[in-house]
Design an enzyme around this catalytic site. Structure first.
Site, PDB file in Angstrom:
ATOM      1  N   LYS A   1     -10.257  -4.774  -4.417  1.00  0.00           N
ATOM      2  CA  LYS A   1     -11.375  -3.892  -4.738  1.00  0.00           C
ATOM      3  C   LYS A   1     -10.922  -2.493  -5.112  1.00  0.00           C
ATOM      4  CE  LYS A   1     -13.188  -3.996  -0.155  1.00  0.00           C
ATOM      5  NZ  LYS A   1     -12.233  -3.555   0.880  1.00  0.00           N
TER       6      LYS A   1
ATOM      7  N   LYS B   1      -3.296 -10.358  -6.434  1.00  0.00           N
ATOM      8  CA  LYS B   1      -4.634 -10.660  -5.900  1.00  0.00           C
ATOM      9  C   LYS B   1      -5.664  -9.701  -6.478  1.00  0.00           C
ATOM     10  CE  LYS B   1      -5.865  -8.149  -1.731  1.00  0.00           C
ATOM     11  NZ  LYS B   1      -6.540  -8.105  -0.487  1.00  0.00           N
TER      12      LYS B   1
ATOM     13  N   LYS C   1       0.827  -1.213   0.000  1.00  0.00           N
ATOM     14  CA  LYS C   1       0.000   0.000   0.000  1.00  0.00           C
ATOM     15  C   LYS C   1       0.858   1.258   0.000  1.00  0.00           C
ATOM     16  CE  LYS C   1      -4.402  -1.829   1.077  1.00  0.00           C
ATOM     17  NZ  LYS C   1      -5.726  -1.700   1.655  1.00  0.00           N
TER      18      LYS C   1
HETATM   19  P1  ATP Z   1      -8.331  -3.169  -0.660  1.00  0.00           P
HETATM   20  O1  ATP Z   1      -8.203  -3.372  -2.133  1.00  0.00           O
HETATM   21  O2  ATP Z   1      -8.997  -1.878  -0.301  1.00  0.00           O
HETATM   22  O3  ATP Z   1      -7.083  -3.457   0.095  1.00  0.00           O
HETATM   23  P2  ATP Z   1      -9.457  -5.790  -0.367  1.00  0.00           P
HETATM   24  O4  ATP Z   1     -10.183  -6.098  -1.630  1.00  0.00           O
HETATM   25  O5  ATP Z   1      -8.150  -6.443  -0.134  1.00  0.00           O
HETATM   26  O6  ATP Z   1      -9.370  -4.228  -0.177  1.00  0.00           O
HETATM   27  P3  ATP Z   1     -10.402  -6.050   2.375  1.00  0.00           P
HETATM   28  O7  ATP Z   1     -11.481  -5.204   2.911  1.00  0.00           O
HETATM   29  O8  ATP Z   1      -9.038  -5.688   2.763  1.00  0.00           O
HETATM   30  O9  ATP Z   1     -10.479  -6.138   0.776  1.00  0.00           O
HETATM   31  O10 ATP Z   1     -10.681  -7.560   2.717  1.00  0.00           O
HETATM   32  C1  ATP Z   1     -11.905  -8.100   3.152  1.00  0.00           C
HETATM   33  C2  ATP Z   1     -11.809  -9.607   3.207  1.00  0.00           C
HETATM   34  O11 ATP Z   1     -11.766 -10.137   1.863  1.00  0.00           O
HETATM   35  C3  ATP Z   1     -10.557 -10.134   3.890  1.00  0.00           C
HETATM   36  O12 ATP Z   1     -10.894 -11.276   4.644  1.00  0.00           O
HETATM   37  C4  ATP Z   1      -9.653 -10.505   2.760  1.00  0.00           C
HETATM   38  O13 ATP Z   1      -8.751 -11.512   3.125  1.00  0.00           O
HETATM   39  C5  ATP Z   1     -10.645 -11.002   1.718  1.00  0.00           C
HETATM   40  N1  ATP Z   1     -10.135 -10.831   0.365  1.00  0.00           N
HETATM   41  C6  ATP Z   1      -9.832  -9.662  -0.250  1.00  0.00           C
HETATM   42  N2  ATP Z   1      -9.403  -9.882  -1.497  1.00  0.00           N
HETATM   43  C7  ATP Z   1      -9.425 -11.225  -1.693  1.00  0.00           C
HETATM   44  C8  ATP Z   1      -9.099 -12.084  -2.795  1.00  0.00           C
HETATM   45  N3  ATP Z   1      -8.655 -11.592  -3.932  1.00  0.00           N
HETATM   46  N4  ATP Z   1      -9.250 -13.408  -2.642  1.00  0.00           N
HETATM   47  C9  ATP Z   1      -9.717 -13.919  -1.491  1.00  0.00           C
HETATM   48  N5  ATP Z   1     -10.037 -13.178  -0.423  1.00  0.00           N
HETATM   49  C10 ATP Z   1      -9.910 -11.849  -0.490  1.00  0.00           C
END
Ligand code: ATP
Ligand code: LTN
Length: 334
Positions: free
Chosen positions: A200, A197, A115
């Site tokens: 969002k 990964k 980040k």
């Molecule tokens: P950001 O992009 O803002 O970092 P993020 O998409 O990683 O957000 P979070 O709010 O940080 O989402 O994560 C919420 C939940 O979703 C966590 O348990 C995280 O491990 C899971 N998660 C996020 N992205 C993935 C992915 N690509 N595959 C599986 N699990 C995920």
């Protein structure tokens, strides 16, 4: 601990529209715990501001994330659903735990490194201490189990270390939590770069399938997904794109990898990608319908937020009082 039932805790940041990564890796798995555990699921708005947010968007997404929790099957009667900033005990314990978390530990966190690279103009202290606030979220409720995607494993290990350190200095205070990471859904990869990964907050919309995308958008994104120059639909280390698509397909259908590979044996990539897109869109369509209904009733969502905050605070304050007493903070009657 609080009503004999063991505790499950997890959170999602309202930092963007949720993806099928959030769905398959986290939220979809949450409702399985509702009967056996006392479950707390929070909308982690305090974590979200570690990256700059547009206030109106943050507000809207906070409602949306709560609505999605419910639309994905979490019954608010059986789960404590709440917004992190509505329970100030999180910030209070977060600060305390900052003082029991080492600079070196935080420096090793890969999410911080990722980040920081993405937000080079805003490497703020909150981004750095993100894991101690997350530890506070978890430890406040004497949590046993934390369902998360594999990307959060490192934060969870740090949480366990912080809890263990505190317990060692002050005596048993926190339950040491375990992670609950499902293997297959644990890491859904970007459709445009399957070595990364699916996130969002990715700026490339084609890389991310969102729970609320229209059927057409979902199919279009899958059709454009990066694959490889081969033509066989099998998983493998040198076939990251196809492996990711197979993984998504099996997660939505409940089929095994072998079954899916057999089903698409001899078929082309185009046909396969279309099938994955349609399966995904069909699986998400009831979630979307329920979401739309919930978003039309703000008053209902606000009532859930209020009830959730009251219930969460009731339990969080016990841990917080205990911690303050152990630290030697003074108490006054008001
Ligand atoms: P950001 O992009 O803002 O970092 P993020 O998409 O990683 O957000 P979070 O709010 O940080 O989402 O994560 C919420 C939940 O979703 C966590 O348990 C995280 O491990 C899971 N998660 C996020 N992205 C993935 C992915 N690509 N595959 C599986 N699990 C995920
Ligand atoms: N950091 C988490 C979101 C989150 C969380 C939590 C997850 C905030 N607090 C407590 C589990 C437990 C993420 O998924 N990025």
């Amino acid at each position: 601990m609080f009503n004999d039932k063991k505790v499950v805790f997890s959170g999602v940041q309202p930092s963007g529209n949720l993806t099928i990564g959030n769905y398959l890796g986290a939220i979809r798995n949450f409702s399985a715990f509702s009967d056996e555990y006392h479950c707390y699921y929070c909308v982690a708005d305090m974590h979200a501001i570690t990256v700059r947010q547009v206030p109106a968007d943050l507000r809207k997404r906070t409602y949306e994330t709560l609505a999605l929790y419910i639309a994905c099957g979490l019954d608010p009667q059986k789960n404590t659903l709440f917004v992190q900033s509505h329970v100030p005990a999180h910030a209070e314990l977060g600060w305390i735990l900052d003082c029991y978390t080492m600079f070196g530990e935080l420096s090793r966190m890969t999410q911080f490194k990722d980040k920081s690279a993405k937000n080079a103009d805003n490497i703020n202290a909150g981004l750095f201490t993100y894991p101690s606030l997350m530890a506070a979220d978890i430890l406040l409720y004497q949590t046993e189990l934390v369902p998360v995607g594999v990307d959060q494993k490192q934060h969870l290990e740090l949480c366990r270390d912080i809890a263990g350190r505190f317990n060692q200095i002050y005596g048993e205070t926190f339950v040491i939590p375990e992670g609950y990471i499902t293997k297959e859904g644990a890491k859904i990869m970007s459709l445009q770069d399957p070595t990364k990964k699916m996130s969002k907050s990715d700026s490339n919309e084609n890389a991310v399938v969102r729970i609320l995308d229209s059927k057409d958008d979902i199919i279009r994104k899958f059709k454009r997904a990066v694959t490889d120059s081969g033509n066989e639909i099998v998983h493998g280390e040198d076939k990251e794109g196809i492996t990711n698509l197979l993984n998504i397909y099996t997660r939505f259908t409940g089929k095994t990898l072998e079954e899916a590979e057999k089903e698409f044996d001899g078929k082309g990539y185009g046909e396969f990608k279309l099938a994955v897109g349609e399966t995904c869109a069909d699986a998400l369509s009831p979630v979307k319908a329920e979401f739309d209904k919930l978003m039309a009733d703000k008053a209902y969502l606000e009532a859930i937020m209020a009830d959730g905050a009251t219930e969460a605070y009731k339990n969080a304050r016990r841990t917080l009082s205990k911690v303050k007493r152990k630290l030697g903070f003074t108490d006054i009657k008001r």
